[in-house]
Design an enzyme around this catalytic site. Sequence first.
Site, PDB file in Angstrom:
ATOM      1  N   HIS A 148       6.732  64.029  68.309  1.00 35.67           N
ATOM      2  CA  HIS A 148       6.423  62.809  68.233  1.00 35.67           C
ATOM      3  C   HIS A 148       6.774  62.396  69.099  1.00 35.67           C
ATOM      4  O   HIS A 148       7.323  60.470  68.863  1.00 35.67           O
ATOM      5  CB  HIS A 148       6.004  62.383  66.688  1.00 35.67           C
ATOM      6  CG  HIS A 148       5.487  62.878  65.894  1.00 35.67           C
ATOM      7  ND1 HIS A 148       4.318  63.810  66.185  1.00 35.67           N
ATOM      8  CD2 HIS A 148       5.894  63.122  64.552  1.00 35.67           C
ATOM      9  CE1 HIS A 148       3.719  63.638  65.617  1.00 35.67           C
ATOM     10  NE2 HIS A 148       4.915  64.003  64.171  1.00 35.67           N
ATOM     11  N   HIS A 223      -0.871  58.014  63.194  1.00 31.78           N
ATOM     12  CA  HIS A 223      -0.229  58.910  62.160  1.00 31.78           C
ATOM     13  C   HIS A 223       0.110  58.705  60.740  1.00 31.78           C
ATOM     14  O   HIS A 223       0.870  58.304  59.975  1.00 31.78           O
ATOM     15  CB  HIS A 223       1.657  58.573  62.131  1.00 31.78           C
ATOM     16  CG  HIS A 223       1.877  60.674  61.593  1.00 31.78           C
ATOM     17  ND1 HIS A 223       2.355  60.852  60.443  1.00 31.78           N
ATOM     18  CD2 HIS A 223       2.717  61.189  61.996  1.00 31.78           C
ATOM     19  CE1 HIS A 223       2.564  61.375  60.234  1.00 31.78           C
ATOM     20  NE2 HIS A 223       2.769  62.542  61.711  1.00 31.78           N
ATOM     21  N   GLU A 354      -4.832  63.467  62.199  1.00 29.38           N
ATOM     22  CA  GLU A 354      -3.758  62.817  63.145  1.00 29.38           C
ATOM     23  C   GLU A 354      -4.956  63.413  64.438  1.00 29.38           C
ATOM     24  O   GLU A 354      -4.901  64.363  64.678  1.00 29.38           O
ATOM     25  CB  GLU A 354      -2.516  63.456  63.572  1.00 29.38           C
ATOM     26  CG  GLU A 354      -1.431  62.492  62.688  1.00 29.38           C
ATOM     27  CD  GLU A 354      -0.624  63.914  62.429  1.00 29.38           C
ATOM     28  OE1 GLU A 354      -0.034  64.154  63.325  1.00 29.38           O
ATOM     29  OE2 GLU A 354       0.285  64.415  61.196  1.00 29.38           O
TER      30      GLU A 354
HETATM   31  C1  GAL Z   1       3.418  65.192  61.374  1.00 34.20           C
HETATM   32  C2  GAL Z   1       3.648  67.175  61.609  1.00 34.20           C
HETATM   33  C3  GAL Z   1       4.655  67.440  60.470  1.00 34.20           C
HETATM   34  C4  GAL Z   1       5.719  66.541  60.277  1.00 34.20           C
HETATM   35  C5  GAL Z   1       5.206  65.061  60.303  1.00 34.20           C
HETATM   36  C6  GAL Z   1       6.603  63.595  60.446  1.00 34.20           C
HETATM   37  O1  GAL Z   1       2.185  65.364  62.036  1.00 34.20           O
HETATM   38  O2  GAL Z   1       2.930  67.728  62.009  1.00 34.20           O
HETATM   39  O3  GAL Z   1       5.126  68.542  61.094  1.00 34.20           O
HETATM   40  O4  GAL Z   1       6.497  66.744  61.530  1.00 34.20           O
HETATM   41  O5  GAL Z   1       4.283  64.210  61.342  1.00 34.20           O
HETATM   42  O6  GAL Z   1       6.504  63.965  58.943  1.00 34.20           O
END
Ligand code: GAL
Length: 389
Positions: A148, A223, A354
């Site tokens: 991210h 997110h 997402e």
């Molecule tokens: C999501 C990801 C997860 C985790 C989450 C944040 O987008 O797929 O593995 O990292 O974000 O806790």
Amino acid sequence: MKTRFLVNIVLVVTVVCMPGCKKKTPAPTEPQAKPEAKEARVMSANEESFGKTSEGREVNLYTLTNTNGLRAKITNYGAILVSLEVPDRDGNLADITLGFDALDGYLKMDTYFGATVGRYANRIGKAKFVLDGVEYELAANNGENHLHGGIKGFDKVVWKPEDLWANDNEALLKMSYISEDDEEGYPGNLACTVTYTLTKDDELKINYEAQTDKTTVVNLTNHSYFNLAGQGTGDILGHELTLNADKYTPVDEGLIPTGEIRSVKDSPMDFTLPMSIGSRIKQVGDGYDHNYVLNSGGGALALAARAYEPTSGRIMEIYTTEPGVQLYTGNFLDGSLTGKAGKVYKKHYAFCLETQHFPDSPNKPNFPSVVLHPGQKYTTETVHKFSTR
Ligand code: GAL
């Protein structure tokens, strides 16, 4: 004899503008006749203070409201969607996204609640990639991988408010951010905008734009963690989900795609027909955390997902121009976070959808390209449409 009242309601247009933001002249409004209207709701866009970041920067909370009472609150810290109030089948509003009442919660979080994620949403394996023969090393913030956007991704920076207005049809907030060359290891200065638009037809649209001065990679998403019964009210295992995806990208132990594009047929990954999220979740380890390959292939705006919550009747449809969507079922929520209205967030208390390009695309030549060249414009759109049944 009964007296008939005809109430003429002139829709009031609220236009708020902060210094430096462009003021748009809303379209002229015709007076409308609404018999027996109880309440004159108007499209509006407002601004208030949301406090200061740890570096002392003032940030705001923006509220977009539509004529049916839908209300989205957004802060320019991380361009985060703070809350989203949506009516159930009886017209009762509930906030359907996880988050915090105050800025402080967002400053400390590592869950990305409601956040704008970039420069590259999702994971990049071993935190590196090669572009035009040059290897770029990114911040490794998820074991050896990059997640991210790195240590200080787009979710942890202050975005500049550019536009805030409402007319008869929509209420809009546009924000911008310039990500500098080498930030978190990425090449090129990247000028980005995110625009949230709440329409009179109960849609929350999110549009991203970006331009670079050096060839780079980009993948932006939102997110938000959804629970259509209301945030913090329980798990989402009873939500019925449909995904317009016949395939997905299997991952290794570090959640990095192996490169294979596999059919969902005859597996617990199959949501091509409406299925409750919980019906097969035990067969997929900790829960769903996978990128689905949308049948649309990306490009034109197309239906990607539909979620239905039977007790409230709320339906959320997601349309996107992106080729993929990550279904994440809040597997890492463990009850240690207390969010809005004192609600404790436990495992599977929300789901994320997402919309995105596939994880680790910079290292997977068979995945759709995420490369952006100077002179090109990155533009994507995702629409969340709400209704009830
Ligand atoms: C999501 C990801 C997860 C985790 C989450 C944040 O987008 O797929 O593995 O990292 O974000 O806790």
